[in-house]
Scaffold this motif. Structure first.
Motif, PDB file in Angstrom:
ATOM      1  N   VAL A   1       0.838  -1.208   0.000  1.00  0.00           N
ATOM      2  CA  VAL A   1       0.000   0.000   0.000  1.00  0.00           C
ATOM      3  C   VAL A   1       0.875   1.261   0.000  1.00  0.00           C
ATOM      4  O   VAL A   1       0.719   2.135  -0.855  1.00  0.00           O
TER       5      VAL A   1
ATOM      6  N   GLU B   1     -11.430   0.937   0.116  1.00  0.00           N
ATOM      7  CA  GLU B   1     -11.437  -0.074  -0.954  1.00  0.00           C
ATOM      8  C   GLU B   1     -10.113  -0.119  -1.718  1.00  0.00           C
ATOM      9  O   GLU B   1      -9.623  -1.192  -2.074  1.00  0.00           O
ATOM     10  N   THR B   2      -9.535   1.049  -1.935  1.00  0.00           N
ATOM     11  CA  THR B   2      -8.228   1.068  -2.631  1.00  0.00           C
ATOM     12  C   THR B   2      -7.176   0.361  -1.785  1.00  0.00           C
ATOM     13  O   THR B   2      -6.331  -0.384  -2.312  1.00  0.00           O
TER      14      THR B   2
ATOM     15  N   TYR C   1      -7.743  -1.959   0.515  1.00  0.00           N
ATOM     16  CA  TYR C   1      -8.072  -3.406   0.485  1.00  0.00           C
ATOM     17  C   TYR C   1      -7.410  -4.061  -0.723  1.00  0.00           C
ATOM     18  O   TYR C   1      -6.783  -5.104  -0.627  1.00  0.00           O
ATOM     19  N   LYS C   2      -7.601  -3.402  -1.861  1.00  0.00           N
ATOM     20  CA  LYS C   2      -7.137  -3.978  -3.119  1.00  0.00           C
ATOM     21  C   LYS C   2      -5.597  -4.069  -3.125  1.00  0.00           C
ATOM     22  O   LYS C   2      -5.033  -5.136  -3.418  1.00  0.00           O
ATOM     23  N   ALA C   3      -4.960  -2.981  -2.763  1.00  0.00           N
ATOM     24  CA  ALA C   3      -3.486  -2.976  -2.777  1.00  0.00           C
ATOM     25  C   ALA C   3      -2.908  -3.968  -1.769  1.00  0.00           C
ATOM     26  O   ALA C   3      -1.875  -4.587  -2.014  1.00  0.00           O
TER      27      ALA C   3
ATOM     28  N   GLY D   1      -4.382  -6.715  -0.724  1.00  0.00           N
ATOM     29  CA  GLY D   1      -4.887  -8.087  -0.912  1.00  0.00           C
ATOM     30  C   GLY D   1      -5.718  -8.519   0.281  1.00  0.00           C
ATOM     31  O   GLY D   1      -5.668  -9.672   0.719  1.00  0.00           O
TER      32      GLY D   1
ATOM     33  N   VAL E   1      -8.575  -9.787   2.613  1.00  0.00           N
ATOM     34  CA  VAL E   1      -9.706 -10.715   2.518  1.00  0.00           C
ATOM     35  C   VAL E   1     -10.443 -10.651   3.858  1.00  0.00           C
ATOM     36  O   VAL E   1      -9.817 -10.867   4.911  1.00  0.00           O
TER      37      VAL E   1
END
Ligand code: LMR
Length: 339
Positions: A125, A327-328, A330-332, A334, A336
């Motif tokens: 991140v 959300e950004t 979370y995505k960076a 990974g 879950v």
């Protein structure tokens, strides 16, 4: 060359040198960077600051002098940010949980419980576009971000065992000035209390607060383990720093110096990030060896219960840190969601 010419040449030279001397003297007055922080020198942040000092001074050939002030010697948490903006200090490394009062709430995304499964997730991140975007948000405040320094995962302590969520009920828990950490403690049934790091030991000792969260390197160097009978190795939250400078100061540096300092910071950052995990593991071992407190590893079932209580904080904090930011990240990272 006859004797008269030699004398004349020498005199001319002496005059020129005399004229040049004050200029050289002036050029050699070092640029001073006051680097203030709140933890002990013998911690990942303390050592990172020291490494930056050494690299900066060596690579600029002494044109820059870095004065490191550890342990809140100069300023406490909130004051240090004000001092940076006023230019009373030039460099700091506050935890990401302390940027809220500047009005940059997005930094509190890093405080969401269980958001990073490991150090790599955190670094994915900060070293990517999210890290850069967050630094851009500091610029209108007169602050520039130079690097992110990791310091591992939070453990939880009190003078009673903290195994299940019900154990937190009614406990006064010290937190950093983050609304996400406030929501986290409330979700556990505790009463959060914002307090400067420099006041923590005395507050625990005198019972002003019952417990705290923190990282082993800080628990060890601030002797928190001596005034807390029980520590739970929950790793529920993450601690990291942003090394920041006063923008006006940085922009005003000679270009070559700025480039050299940026390089020194890059290497100090690599170093600080590399030592964080082992420094904290070593500190934990020293705490264990002291025999002054109990270290408890929660069972899988207990951790599941903690997660169940804490995960709603992510949703609750959307209004504070922004759904898109969460959300950004979370995505960076990974991320879950735990079941
Ligand atoms: C804290 O206040 O608990 C930490 O942010 C201190 C630090 O800088 O590690």
């Amino acid at each position: 060359m006859n004797a008269t010419t030699t004398r004349r040449t020498l005199l001319t030279c002496a005059a020129a040198c005399a004229l040049a001397l004050p200029a050289i003297g002036h050029a050699q007055a070092p640029i001073v960077i006051k680097f203030s922080h709140v933890v002990a020198p013998d911690t990942p942040k303390g050592k990172g600051a020291q490494r930056f000092k050494e690299l900066a001074e060596q690579r600029t050939g002494g044109r820059v002098k870095v004065e490191v002030y550890p342990n809140s010697q100069l300023y406490k948490d909130k004051e240090e940010l004000e001092a940076l903006q006023l230019g009373s200090v030039q460099m700091l490394a506050p935890s990401l949980a302390k940027f809220g009062p500047l009005g940059v709430r997005e930094f509190e995304v890093f405080d969401l419980p269980f958001i990073f499964k490991d150090q790599a997730a955190f670094r994915a991140v900060t070293e990517g576009p999210v890290g850069a975007e967050l630094f851009r948000k500091l610029e209108p405040k007169g602050i520039l971000g130079l690097g992110y320094w990791d310091n591992g995962f939070h453990i939880m302590s009190a003078n009673k065992p903290l195994h299940v969520v019900a154990d937190f009920k009614g406990l006064k828990m010290r937190i950093q000035s983050s609304k996400v950490l406030d929501a986290q403690m409330r979700a556990l049934g505790a009463i959060p209390q914002v307090m400067a790091f420099s006041e923590l030991y005395a507050a625990l000792q005198s019972g002003v607060v019952d417990g705290t969260e923190g990282v082993p390197s800080n628990f060890y160097t601030q002797k928190i383990f001596e005034v807390q009978k029980h520590i739970t190795l929950s790793n529920h939250g993450h601690l990291a720093y942003a090394v920041i400078v006063n923008k006006k100061f940085w922009d005003g540096l000679p270009a070559d110096i700025r480039t050299t300092l940026a390089g020194a910071m890059k290497d100090a950052t690599t170093y600080a990030n590399a030592i964080a995990a082992t420094e904290n593991a070593d500190a934990l071992e020293k705490i264990r060896a002291s025999g002054k407190t109990t270290l408890y590893t929660p069972t899988a079932a207990e951790l599941t219960e903690w997660k169940k209580a804490l995960m709603p904080v992510h949703k609750e904090m959307e209004g504070r840190v922004g759904k898109a930011t969460i959300e950004t990240v979370y995505k960076a990272a990974g991320f879950v969601a735990p079941k």
